[in-house]
Structure formats: structure tokens, C-alpha cells
Design a protein around this motif. Structure first.
Motif, PDB file in Angstrom:
ATOM      1  N   ASP A 161      56.420 -44.618  97.732  1.00 37.97           N
ATOM      2  CA  ASP A 161      55.043 -44.340  97.340  1.00 37.97           C
ATOM      3  C   ASP A 161      54.171 -44.801  98.497  1.00 37.97           C
ATOM      4  N   TYR A 162      53.917 -43.879  99.415  1.00 42.48           N
ATOM      5  CA  TYR A 162      53.260 -44.304 100.663  1.00 42.48           C
ATOM      6  C   TYR A 162      51.775 -44.576 100.474  1.00 42.48           C
ATOM      7  N   LEU A 163      51.212 -44.277  99.305  1.00 41.29           N
ATOM      8  CA  LEU A 163      49.813 -44.632  99.074  1.00 41.29           C
ATOM      9  C   LEU A 163      49.694 -45.989  98.394  1.00 41.29           C
ATOM     10  N   ALA A 164      50.810 -46.550  97.971  1.00 42.78           N
ATOM     11  CA  ALA A 164      50.778 -47.867  97.338  1.00 42.78           C
ATOM     12  C   ALA A 164      51.989 -48.672  97.801  1.00 42.78           C
ATOM     13  N   ALA A 165      52.118 -48.827  99.105  1.00 47.05           N
ATOM     14  CA  ALA A 165      53.312 -49.477  99.636  1.00 47.05           C
ATOM     15  C   ALA A 165      53.398 -50.943  99.228  1.00 47.05           C
ATOM     16  N   MET A 166      52.248 -51.600  99.063  1.00 51.50           N
ATOM     17  CA  MET A 166      52.279 -53.006  98.654  1.00 51.50           C
ATOM     18  C   MET A 166      52.921 -53.151  97.278  1.00 51.50           C
ATOM     19  N   SER A 167      52.614 -52.234  96.364  1.00 48.08           N
ATOM     20  CA  SER A 167      53.198 -52.305  95.028  1.00 48.08           C
ATOM     21  C   SER A 167      54.703 -52.110  95.097  1.00 48.08           C
ATOM     22  N   ASN A 168      55.146 -51.202  95.968  1.00 47.63           N
ATOM     23  CA  ASN A 168      56.583 -50.991  96.101  1.00 47.63           C
ATOM     24  C   ASN A 168      57.255 -52.239  96.651  1.00 47.63           C
ATOM     25  N   ASN A 169      56.630 -52.857  97.657  1.00 43.40           N
ATOM     26  CA  ASN A 169      57.171 -54.101  98.211  1.00 43.40           C
ATOM     27  C   ASN A 169      57.270 -55.156  97.122  1.00 43.40           C
ATOM     28  N   LEU A 170      56.222 -55.240  96.304  1.00 42.09           N
ATOM     29  CA  LEU A 170      56.194 -56.251  95.248  1.00 42.09           C
ATOM     30  C   LEU A 170      57.321 -56.017  94.250  1.00 42.09           C
ATOM     31  N   GLY A 171      57.508 -54.767  93.860  1.00 43.76           N
ATOM     32  CA  GLY A 171      58.548 -54.465  92.873  1.00 43.76           C
ATOM     33  C   GLY A 171      59.927 -54.822  93.373  1.00 43.76           C
ATOM     34  N   VAL A 172      60.247 -54.418  94.594  1.00 42.82           N
ATOM     35  CA  VAL A 172      61.599 -54.680  95.086  1.00 42.82           C
ATOM     36  C   VAL A 172      61.783 -56.172  95.362  1.00 42.82           C
ATOM     37  N   ALA A 173      60.716 -56.849  95.804  1.00 38.30           N
ATOM     38  CA  ALA A 173      60.842 -58.282  96.073  1.00 38.30           C
ATOM     39  C   ALA A 173      61.106 -59.041  94.767  1.00 38.30           C
ATOM     40  N   LEU A 174      60.398 -58.667  93.706  1.00 37.03           N
ATOM     41  CA  LEU A 174      60.607 -59.341  92.424  1.00 37.03           C
ATOM     42  C   LEU A 174      62.012 -59.063  91.892  1.00 37.03           C
ATOM     43  N   ALA A 175      62.489 -57.826  92.084  1.00 39.21           N
ATOM     44  CA  ALA A 175      63.832 -57.509  91.599  1.00 39.21           C
ATOM     45  C   ALA A 175      64.887 -58.308  92.351  1.00 39.21           C
ATOM     46  N   ILE A 176      64.730 -58.426  93.679  1.00 38.50           N
ATOM     47  CA  ILE A 176      65.710 -59.187  94.462  1.00 38.50           C
ATOM     48  C   ILE A 176      65.648 -60.663  94.073  1.00 38.50           C
ATOM     49  N   GLU A 177      64.433 -61.166  93.839  1.00 39.63           N
ATOM     50  CA  GLU A 177      64.301 -62.569  93.442  1.00 39.63           C
ATOM     51  C   GLU A 177      64.981 -62.825  92.099  1.00 39.63           C
ATOM     52  N   LYS A 178      64.844 -61.869  91.186  1.00 35.76           N
ATOM     53  CA  LYS A 178      65.481 -62.019  89.883  1.00 35.76           C
ATOM     54  C   LYS A 178      67.001 -62.016  90.045  1.00 35.76           C
ATOM     55  N   LEU A 179      67.475 -61.144  90.937  1.00 36.31           N
ATOM     56  CA  LEU A 179      68.921 -61.008  91.127  1.00 36.31           C
ATOM     57  C   LEU A 179      69.510 -62.246  91.796  1.00 36.31           C
ATOM     58  N   ALA A 180      68.791 -62.784  92.783  1.00 36.05           N
ATOM     59  CA  ALA A 180      69.339 -63.882  93.574  1.00 36.05           C
ATOM     60  C   ALA A 180      68.855 -65.243  93.099  1.00 36.05           C
ATOM     61  N   GLY A 181      67.982 -65.272  92.090  1.00 37.91           N
ATOM     62  CA  GLY A 181      67.493 -66.555  91.592  1.00 37.91           C
ATOM     63  C   GLY A 181      66.602 -67.286  92.568  1.00 37.91           C
ATOM     64  N   ILE A 182      65.727 -66.551  93.250  1.00 36.16           N
ATOM     65  CA  ILE A 182      64.794 -67.164  94.204  1.00 36.16           C
ATOM     66  C   ILE A 182      63.442 -67.306  93.506  1.00 36.16           C
ATOM     67  N   GLU A 183      62.765 -68.401  93.772  1.00 44.33           N
ATOM     68  CA  GLU A 183      61.438 -68.626  93.195  1.00 44.33           C
ATOM     69  C   GLU A 183      60.418 -68.613  94.338  1.00 44.33           C
ATOM     70  N   ALA A 184      59.383 -67.802  94.211  1.00 44.46           N
ATOM     71  CA  ALA A 184      58.354 -67.758  95.257  1.00 44.46           C
ATOM     72  C   ALA A 184      57.308 -68.821  94.992  1.00 44.46           C
ATOM     73  N   PRO A 185      56.750 -69.452  96.041  1.00 41.48           N
ATOM     74  CA  PRO A 185      55.733 -70.477  95.826  1.00 41.48           C
ATOM     75  C   PRO A 185      54.449 -69.890  95.233  1.00 41.48           C
ATOM     76  N   GLU A 186      53.593 -70.793  94.750  1.00 38.81           N
ATOM     77  CA  GLU A 186      52.440 -70.335  93.984  1.00 38.81           C
ATOM     78  C   GLU A 186      51.451 -69.564  94.854  1.00 38.81           C
ATOM     79  N   ARG A 187      51.248 -70.042  96.084  1.00 36.97           N
ATOM     80  CA  ARG A 187      50.316 -69.334  96.963  1.00 36.97           C
ATOM     81  C   ARG A 187      50.783 -67.903  97.199  1.00 36.97           C
TER      82      ARG A 187
END
Lengths: 366, 170
Positions: free
Chosen positions: A67-93
Motif C-alpha cells: 500500500d504505497y499511499l500508506a507505507a507507515m501503516s504497512n510497516n506498523l502492521g508487519v512490525a507488530l506481527a513480527i514482535e508478536k511472533l518473536a516475543g519482542i516488546e517495543a519501548p514506550e517512546r
């Protein structure tokens, strides 16, 4: 009396109002649509399969191209999915920066959607250029943060790639100070316009039941009056800490969808004000190895992208690359009830209805 | 009243017509790039690079080709360091993962060429670029830097680093 046999017209893939390479095979009786069959796949680039050849970090820049008009949303989705899969927690900031970027992206994407929708209706020039000018300011902010204007590769598993530069906060505050006034002006310019209303009110009506059964999401679903926004229903990142409303339509016509996008821009600005106020100091990224090897298993993460529910389904076999990478693309599912929406309308309305769906073919074909 | 919406719209448009143009006449008047701009014309520091090829492994499309040769002092001579920008999608992962801050994103974008093989940038091209992007190079702040600033010490993401040539002298 003149009679004519039904005839077949190919609208697209080169038609300027089909937003890329959507091809519609329309069976017409005069100007009336008897049947419609969408033909997809002109932009198919095998991105899902390609991801299975890449490490988890390398999948992020390729999602930019979906989705080249909303690339940030795509990045967010895949990052959250990988974090869920690998058990990574992102800092609050990082969580707050993600929300800020996703909402700025929603503003930019909806501005573009309004611009091209109005252009499809024949309002070339004024509104198109006004909305693109406002979108340009958001793209300038993104360029300042991550160096790119369209394919950002900014939100990563573990946080965001870099902290924002010092000039970022003044730039966003400046944008938030000037943009609402312009939005008021455009709303006055457009929403009362008789030509716009004549082209959109009562055109392409989707009932609540049809919207739900066709799997619609995003402004398409909310335009039909269904209160479903994942930021409220299933909050990810820190969306549960912000006060905002979910704008809903009543009828489900093109005008309702147009207005839902208008009000969503305003709600995004509300979220941005609160997120900038609460933005905590600290780390912006958890240390994550370059090659992530999540344990064998699967993860599914849905987010609310500007076009609807964007889902990433990852299956890991314990290796460095995903074993299966699937995307639930909102643009693709929003095309699902094309027949119900278009049959019986005129060719001019086809342009208006397809424009109001706000499709991005990069995401439809993947 | 019918027509009041159109009339109000026309007044808005007229107000906008009287404003200063927002656009620029691009080739004559360039838009200033942001400091972190990710451009195609990569810059590379031969003194810093150890030939570890972390960048080549991080590249999603395999644009970077590195051939090294061991030297008697335990270091590696870098015979080939080619970046094929015809394949590159400017994601910046190569610059991000470089442990020695030896690779930099470029600060320009107009690199069209007529032949496919002209898209491959060799060691001498990327080694002599003057303008460097601040993408993942916090030492530059948020300014597009000029290579002269690289001479001598500068703070990298790993602390103060010196060019490898000076380390050898010391």
C-alpha cells in the motif's frame, strides 16, 4: 424507438479513474451497467512469496511497496506481527512515535483519497491541488524523520529505526496549527457544493448488511454506519490512551464515505495533539538482532490502516525467514461487492463509486 | 439557495488564486533536501571499511558485491565494492547495519543512465562522493555533510572513531 444490444466495455487497466491498473469488464445497455466483472492481477509482483526468501528485517521495506499511499501503516502492521511472533516488546517512546506516524499517514492518505475522488468527479485543479499541497507537508515531515517521501521503512520490529530529529516536533506542531483552518475552508468549499452532492448523494449505496457480509472495513464499513474501528475495538500500540471518536455515515453512499474520511482526518489530528503532548523521552528501539529467528509458531496482527483492517499472518518454522507470509489487504476485500454496487448505475457513477472505495492496486495484487 | 455552494466555492478558489505559488520550477530551482534524505548515490569510506560484508548480507535484493583479499597485517584489502543501484530500492538497511560507519546514503537522486551496466557504482565512484546524507549517521546532526568533515575524529553511533589509517599510525 432505437434499441441496442448489450455491449461490453473494458474500463481500464489504463483508464485514469481506475486508480492504477484495475480493469472492469462492464456489460452496458446504453449507459446503464448490466454486469461488471473486475479483472485483477496487472500489478501482481509476488510480494507474499518474495517475503519467504527474506529475513524478518528485510520484509519491512517490501511491505512499503504494497500500500504505497500508506507505507507507515504497512510497516506498523508487519512490525507488530513480527514482535508478536518473536516475543519482542517495543519501548514506550517507540509506541508513541508509531501512533504519531500512523496518524500522520492517515491524514496524508485520506488527503490523497479525497483529492483523487474529487478529480474523478471532474473537480480537476482546485481541490486536487489543495489536498496534494497539504499532503506534501506530511511527506516533508516523513522525509525529515526517515529520509524518504513514499517508501519509509521506518517502523521496525522492536521500535522505530531512528529517533525523530529535533526539528520534528516544531514541524508537526506547525502543521497541526495551520491544517485545521485549511480543512475548514475545504469543507466549506466542497460539502455544500451542489455538483458534488448531485454526483455523490444516493450513489453507490451499500447497506449495513451488505458491508458486513462482504467483509468491508475502514471508511467503507463506517460509511454504512457500522461502528467498527480497531483502534477502539482492539487497541494496539497505545491507542487506548487517547480520546477520539469514530465518525459514522448513515446511508452508505459515496457522500457518506467522503465525509467519513473528512472527519477521520479531524480525529487523527486530535490523536496527534494528545500523542505529542504525552510523548515520553527514552529509548526508541529495543536491541534486536539483525537476523531474528522467532520460535516455530504463527502470529496474526490486525491494524486499522487508512483503507481498513490490514492484517499480517506470519508462520515461522524457527528459521531466519518466514515460512508463510500472508497479508489481509483491505483494498482487495473492499472490491468484493463491486457487482452489487455498480449494477444498475450509469457509467459516470461507476467512476464515482470506484473512486469512493479508495483502492490501491499495489495492495490488491500484492 | 441553489448555487450558493458553488458561489462560495468560487470565492474560496479566487482567494487561493491570489496567493503566492506553492510549487517551484524544479530544474531551475531545486527543493532543499532534508539531512536524512536517502539518495541513490552512496558514499563509502575505504579507510573505515573492513570488508566484513554485513551490508551485502543485509541488502534485501543483493545489490552489493564485495570481493576481499587477506593482507599480511590481518586486515583485508577490498578489491571490489560494487553497488548495483538498478536493483536498489533505497531502503537504507546496508547503511543502518554497517558496524564501522563506512557506508553512507547519498544526498542526490538524479542518476539516470542509458545503459544497465552504468547503474553499477564501483569503489572509485562511491569512494569519492563529496555530499553525504545524515541517515543513520548522527554525527552529522541533520545536515547533509561534505566529505571533508570526515577527516579527523567524529562521533559515531559507537562512540568516537578515528579513520583506520590514523589508528595504524598511532
Amino acid at each position: 424507438m432505437v434499441t441496442a444490444n448489450p455491449f461490453l466495455v473494458n474500463m481500464g487497466p489504463q483508464h485514469p479513474s481506475t486508480h492504477g491498473v484495475l480493469r472492469l469488464r462492464l456489460v452496458l445497455d446504453g449507459e446503464k451497467v448490466l454486469n461488471v466483472e473486475p479483472v485483477l492481477g496487472y500489478l501482481h509482483s509476488s510480494k507474499e512469496k518474495l517475503q519467504e526468501e527474506h529475513t524478518y528485517l528485510q520484509t519491512v521495506p517490501i511491505t512499503d511497496r504494497m500500500d504505497y499511499l500508506a507505507a507507515m501503516s504497512n510497516n506498523l502492521g508487519v512490525a507488530l506481527a513480527i514482535e508478536k511472533l518473536a516475543g519482542i516488546e517495543a519501548p514506550e517512546r517507540a509506541q508513541y512515535l508509531r501512533v504519531i506516524m500512523a496518524e500522520l499517514q492517515r491524514v496524508a492518505s485520506h488527503c490523497f483519497a479525497q483529492a483523487v475522488f474529487l478529480q474523478d468527479l471532474g473537480a480537476w485543479g482546485g481541490p486536487l491541488m489543495y489536498f496534494l499541497r497539504e499532503r506534501e507537508q506530511v511527506l516533508d515531515i516523513f522525509e525529515m524523520v526517515c529520509g524518504a517521501r513514499l517508501t519509509y521503512n521506518y517502523i521496525r520490529p522492536g521500535g522505530v529505526s531512528q529517533d525523530v530529529p529535533p526539528e520534528f516536533l516544531p514541524a508537526v506542531h506547525g502543521f497541526l496549527a495551520t491544517f485545521p483552518k485549511k480543512l475548514d475552508e475545504y469543507e466549506g468549499l466542497l460539502t455544500k457544493n451542489e455538483i458534488l452532492r448531485a454526483r455523490t448523494v444516493g450513489v453507490g449505496v451499500i447497506s449495513r448488511e451488505l458491508a458486513l457480509s462482504a467483509g468491508f472495513s475502514g471508511p467503507m464499513l463506517r460509511g454504512s454506519g457500522v461502528d467498527w474501528d480497531l483502534r477502539k475495538q482492539d487497541p494496539y500500540c497505545v491507542y487506548d490512551r487517547f480520546a477520539f471518536d469514530v465518525p459514522l455515515g448513515h446511508v452508505g453512499d459515496c457522500y457518506d464515505r467522503f465525509m467519513v474520511r473528512f472527519y477521520e482526518i479531524r480525529e487523527s489530528l486530535r490523536i496527534l495533539h494528545q500523542a505529542l503532548e504525552q510523548l515520553p523521552p527514552g529509548e526508541w528501539k529495543t536491541p534486536v538482532p539483525i537476523v531474528i529467528r522467532p520460535p516455530a509458531g504463527e502470529a496474526f496482527q490486525l491494524i486499522e490502516s487508512p483503507r481498513g483492517m490490514l492484517g499480517y499472518y506470519l508462520v515461522s518454522d524457527g528459521g531466519a525467514a518466514p515460512w508463510r507470509f500472508h497479508v489481509r489487504a483491505p483494498s482487495f476485500l473492499n472490491l468484493g461487492a463491486l457487482n452489487e454496487m455498480l449494477v444498475g448505475s450509469t457509467v459516470a457513477d461507476v467512476v464515482a463509486i470506484v473512486g469512493s472505495i479508495d483502492i490501491v492496486m499495489g495492495e490488491v495484487d500484492r | 439557495m441553489v448555487g450558493s455552494g458553488i458561489l462560495g466555492g468560487l470565492i474560496t478558489v479566487l482567494r487561493h488564486v491570489l496567493q503566492k505559488p506553492y510549487t517551484r520550477q524544479y530544474p531551475e530551482e531545486a527543493v532543499p533536501l532534508k539531512g536524512r534524505f536517502r539518495g541513490y548515490d552512496f558514499a563509502w569510506s575505504e579507510e573505515r571499511c573492513t570488508g566484513c560484508a554485513t551490508c551485502a548480507k543485509a541488502c534485501p535484493h543483493g545489490c552489493i558485491d564485495i570481493v576481499t583479499d587477506p593482507l599480511p597485517n590481518g586486515r583485508y584489502n577490498i578489491d571490489v565494492f560494487d553497488i548495483d543501484i538498478g536493483k536498489c530500492m533505497v531502503c537504507g538497511l546496508c547503511v543502518e547495519v554497517c558496524p564501522y560507519d563506512a557506508l553512507f546514503m547519498g544526498a542526490d537522486f538524479a542518476l539516470a543512465s542509458e545503459r544497465r551496466w552504468d547503474m553499477v557504482q564501483h569503489k572509485q565512484d562511491i569512494g569519492s562522493r563529496e555530499r553525504l546524507s545524515a541517515y543513520f549517521r548522527p554525527a552529522f546532526g541533520n545536515e547533509i555533510a561534505v566529505r571533508n568533515e570526515l577527516r579527523g575524529d567524529y562521533t559515531t553511533s559507537k562512540g568516537v572513531a578515528k579513520p583506520a589509517a590514523e589508528e595504524k599510525k598511532a
